[in-house]
Write an enzyme that holds these catalytic residues in place. Structure first.
Site, short mmCIF file in Angstrom:
data_model
loop_
_atom_site.label_atom_id
_atom_site.label_comp_id
_atom_site.label_asym_id
_atom_site.label_seq_id
_atom_site.Cartn_x
_atom_site.Cartn_y
_atom_site.Cartn_z
N SER A 201 -1.22 -7.10 0.70
CA SER A 201 -1.25 -8.42 1.16
C SER A 201 0.12 -8.98 0.69
CB SER A 201 -2.32 -9.09 0.73
OG SER A 201 -2.32 -10.38 1.30
N THR A 202 0.24 -9.85 -0.11
CA THR A 202 1.28 -10.74 -0.47
C THR A 202 2.32 -9.71 -1.39
OG1 THR A 202 -0.01 -12.74 -0.61
CG2 THR A 202 2.39 -12.77 -1.65
N HIS A 229 -2.27 -7.39 5.08
CA HIS A 229 -2.51 -8.59 5.90
C HIS A 229 -1.50 -9.21 6.49
CE1 HIS A 229 -5.85 -8.92 2.34
NE2 HIS A 229 -6.23 -8.36 3.46
N MET A 322 -2.96 -11.40 -2.76
CA MET A 322 -4.00 -12.29 -3.21
C MET A 322 -5.36 -12.05 -2.79
SD MET A 322 -1.77 -15.95 -2.27
CE MET A 322 -1.45 -15.62 -0.72
N ASP A 325 -9.89 -8.54 -1.41
CA ASP A 325 -10.12 -7.64 -0.41
C ASP A 325 -9.59 -6.18 -0.94
OD1 ASP A 325 -10.57 -6.62 2.26
OD2 ASP A 325 -8.69 -7.23 2.99
#
Length: 385
Positions: A201-202, A229, A322, A325
């Site tokens: 993600s991030t 993401h 973040m 998940d």
């Protein structure tokens, strides 16, 4: 991109000063909207609300923000031109690029990551949509809070090399930080892995670019499936960058296509990616179901679906991001006889997803980003020590 509708824990205002956030956007409506959201948070304050990148560059030393939300298209000086000037004046400034979902703006956002931006966020197409965009609101606040906390922690730690490689050429990995020995490790599975699954993600685009550039030997012999993401358009461009970095085919997965070694399959923005049996072969299954862990695409659907196809022959990697998940899916992979590797905290932009996996005690290794590729090559070559 993680679409998180729940906030991370807010720090006690008596423990530290609130994060100073500079909002830079030529739309008075967007500036006002974001500023009101920030002002409503007890651990943040609007340090400045500015119309152009030039205003931001000229005033940054006086404003001294921790985080800047920087629009791309602005008069006088646009966001991508202002970015390096802002970082030259404040090296540890967290910059979150904000842009509407066009291919041009997605390309610019990727370029911004290679120039030192910490993250990006897609803006609603119109100001009317923005006023009702709850996901935009919550995602932005979470990014500011998580990334701002990271820079404050790093301010008291020894300086480390920047993580973000250029997205226009094969990235070079920084020297290895020390991995964290205190977290529980499991032994690697004795079963030979038959597929590599990656969730991020991030900070994921930078980490993915670095990783795929070093695992050609794995990609050539095994299928590699990635859930990052991200919204639509952004995943299209990420796949193109992954192909260039790895020198291997990479594309957004297509519903029903057969999964083969030698190719990187990326979950398309806005759709969950799973794998299913198709006779003696494995196929991609995309769906438009509701968000999982507040994300779409989400990592857990990919991880859990792989068990039905490859049983214990799954090796999953959880990279920077973040939220949590990938942790539940990782638990199921380990229970089925597979293995999980997590990126360590020091090399993660945000240690949410990999931290959740690590703290759950499901990881066979918790490694700095620049040690993960060599470990994968060894594991897929038969060394599972």
């Amino acid at each position: 991109m993680s679409i998180a509708l729940t906030s991370t824990a807010r720090p006690n205002s008596t423990q530290q000063e609130p994060l100073r956030v500079m909002v830079v956007d030529d739309s008075v409506v967007i500036r006002g909207l974001i500023s009101r959201w920030i002002a409503a948070e007890p651990d943040m304050v609007v340090a400045a609300s500015l119309r152009t990148g030039l205003d931001a560059v000229n005033q940054i030393e006086r404003i001294n923000p921790d985080v800047a939300v920087l629009d791309i298209e602005m008069p006088e000086l646009d966001g991508i031109s202002a970015l390096p000037l802002l970082l030259a004046k404040k090296r540890n400034l967290i910059i979150i690029m904000a842009s509407t979902l066009t291919r041009r703006n997605a390309e610019i956002s990727f370029k911004a990551l290679s120039l030192g931006a910490s993250d990006y966020i897609p803006k609603p197409e119109s100001t009317r949509e923005a006023t009702a965009a709850e996901t935009f609101h919550h995602d932005l606040i979470q990014k500011i809070r998580s990334l701002g906390a990271k820079v404050r922690r790093s301010a008291t730690a020894p300086a480390s090399p920047p993580l973000a490689p250029s997205l226009d050429r094969s990235p070079r990995l920084p020297p290895a930080p020390v991995a964290q020995p205190q977290l529980l490790r499991r032994a690697f599975s004795h079963q030979a892995p038959r597929a590599l699954l990656i969730g991020s993600s991030t900070g994921g685009p930078q980490a993915l670019m670095a990783l795929v550039a070093e695992i050609g030997a794995v990609i050539d012999r095994f299928p590699v499936l990635i859930t990052q993401h991200m919204p639509p358009t952004f995943t299209t461009i990420l796949a193109e960058h992954l192909a260039r970095a790895s020198h291997r085919p990479a594309h957004e997965a297509i519903d029903g296509e057969i999964v083969k070694p030698g190719t990187i399959y990326l979950a398309p923005g806005g759709r969950h990616m799973r794998v299913v049996r198709h006779g003696a072969e494995t196929a991609i299954a995309l769906d438009d179901g509701p968000p999982v862990n507040f994300c779409k695409p989400a990592v857990d659907p990919l991880f859990t679906s792989a068990i039905d196809v490859w049983q214990g022959g799954v090796l999953a990697v959880v990279l920077t991001g973040m939220g949590s998940d990938g942790m539940r899916g990782g638990k199921e992979i380990v229970a089925a006889g597979g293995s999980v590797i997590a990126q360590d905290e020091a090399s993660s932009v945000v240690w949410g997803m990999p931290g959740a996996a690590a703290n759950a005690g499901i990881c066979a290794a918790i490694l700095p980003l620049n040690q993960i590729a060599s470990k994968l090559v060894r594991v897929f070559s038969g060394d599972r020590s």
